[in-house]
Design an enzyme around this catalytic site. Sequence first.
Site, PDB file in Angstrom:
ATOM      1  N   GLU A   1      41.875  39.461  44.657  1.00 28.14           N
ATOM      2  CA  GLU A   1      41.963  40.520  45.676  1.00 28.14           C
ATOM      3  C   GLU A   1      40.643  40.783  46.382  1.00 28.14           C
ATOM      4  OE1 GLU A   1      42.181  40.827  42.475  1.00 28.14           O
ATOM      5  OE2 GLU A   1      41.107  42.571  41.706  1.00 28.14           O
TER       6      GLU A   1
ATOM      7  N   CYS B   1      42.629  39.598  35.139  1.00 27.54           N
ATOM      8  CA  CYS B   1      41.483  40.010  34.320  1.00 27.54           C
ATOM      9  C   CYS B   1      41.940  40.734  33.043  1.00 27.54           C
ATOM     10  CB  CYS B   1      40.518  40.847  35.157  1.00 27.54           C
ATOM     11  SG  CYS B   1      38.911  40.984  34.369  1.00 27.54           S
TER      12      CYS B   1
ATOM     13  N   HIS C   1      39.363  37.649  40.116  1.00 24.66           N
ATOM     14  CA  HIS C   1      39.926  38.698  40.983  1.00 24.66           C
ATOM     15  C   HIS C   1      40.255  38.147  42.373  1.00 24.66           C
ATOM     16  CE1 HIS C   1      39.283  42.182  38.356  1.00 24.66           C
ATOM     17  NE2 HIS C   1      38.268  41.481  37.882  1.00 24.66           N
TER      18      HIS C   1
END
Length: 516
Positions: A168, A80, A166
């Site tokens: 994660e 990002c 993202h």
Amino acid sequence: MDKIVILDFGGQTTQLIGRRIRDKGVFTDIYHGEITLEELDLTDVKGIILSGSPYSVYEEGAPEPDYRIFDLGLPILGICYGFQRINTFFGGKVESLSTKEYGRAPVQLLKKNPLFQDIKDGFLSWMSHGDSISEVAPGFELLGVSEHHPAAVYNSEKNIYAIQFHPETSHCEQGFDILGNFALKICKANPEWNMDKYIELECNKIRQKVGDKSVLLLISGGVDSTVAGGLLLKALPSKQVHLMYIDTGLMRKNESEEVANNLKMLGAENLYLINAEDRFLSPLSGIEDPEAKRKIIGDMFIKVQEEEVLRNQIPSDAFLAQGTLYTDLIESGKGVGKKAQVIKSHHNVGSPLVEAKRNAGLIIEPLEMLYKDEVRQLGAILGLNKEVVHRHPFPGPGLGIRVLGEVSKEKCDILREADWIYINELRKRKLYDKIWQAFAVLLPVRSVGVTGDARDYSFVLALRAVTSSDGMSADVYDFPTKDLLEISNMITNSVKEVGRVVYDISSKPPSTIEWE
Ligand code: XMP
């Protein structure tokens, strides 16, 4: 041990990046994003990740990495904001575009690449960005696109990867595998991280550092310090380990007895159980301000501890061990993020005594690299019983910050009783393990009620229950209404000083978990 370094630019999910990679067996270390190469310990580092950020790259004060990391020859992954930093540095463009992307977005893969090995084309990624790449930097090829924007790029000459989404977050399909591909296939880090290995390494470290000196550990009764105690007792002969538990009078019901039993079970020989209720409650009298209360409690801890160390003849060159976790350091502004703010002064970080011991090189923090759930895993391996390991976190200042405003023994007793009913009911109803932290708070307000035919003017009690993975952010636990109503009833029926019960429905942020 091989590791991946994460540079944190203040993103909400930086911690999670670390967790996901550890879950793949590779150790991770998080540093503030602007750390210089000179400050960075590159031993065994196999790759670097640049995190997300609340900043836009063009904003004043936006954090920048030491750009020399791009010349280290280590694989890099920008996520990002990390992507946008990489792109601007290498001559691409980032703009605030009219079509912003938030939430799930399918990613079309354009090229075969180890980052996306075994990842399906069209996987649903998780986006959260206002700015976007409007022009990819020279030298970078597109690996994937979302509907509107470049989603993944790669510079083969420099071995730099950058992704807009993202991986994660649990909302990103196969995101953990993408991070795993980066760590294992691209960085070729050996997956050497697991709890048994950690225990072995940490015990060696403790033995080497401590030698035949003594170690003192203050036990709070919570999971962290109990696990730290267990680890010390595993690493060292028990005669070297001194465990001190100070009953501040701000503990929960039956807590002191339980703590003593647990420590004996761990094989503690030098155990000091100190009753200091009066010493804590007297200076708190008349004090309402939360930070002032925290300071009084923190300072008194040190004072009582120092006196007891002398009284019990613990050697002055003893090490001081602490059950500090990674998240404690971060919340106290000591961890990552140069611009990190002190949210609350956790008294177990940075007291004068701790600083003195730190300056003398006499501090050990065997859990400082761990997150709460890892500490629980560690506790279970060390043989602690399930109840201790899964105990909800309890703050150092205890009921001192859960009795809002002025603290007194009478109020602590009321809160202790109500909290005990609440927690016991959660256990009976099998809700306890679904909740990260539940507790009662005694408010400094009274309200009118009616019992029998008489008018009542009694305390208001708030119940808190939150879900979280590390306490850094938290959601309100979606309490089954029936349970909430029944528990509220039980409390007002049994604790006569409480006339009204309310449920706290605030998440963190904007609220914190504790009320003070
Ligand atoms: P907050 O209230 O800041 O809490 O959202 C985050 C987590 O930290 C615990 N907490 C403390 N723990 N000493 C501690 O050891 C403290 O002074 C302290 N203050 C808050 C809190 O219970 C939650 O788990």
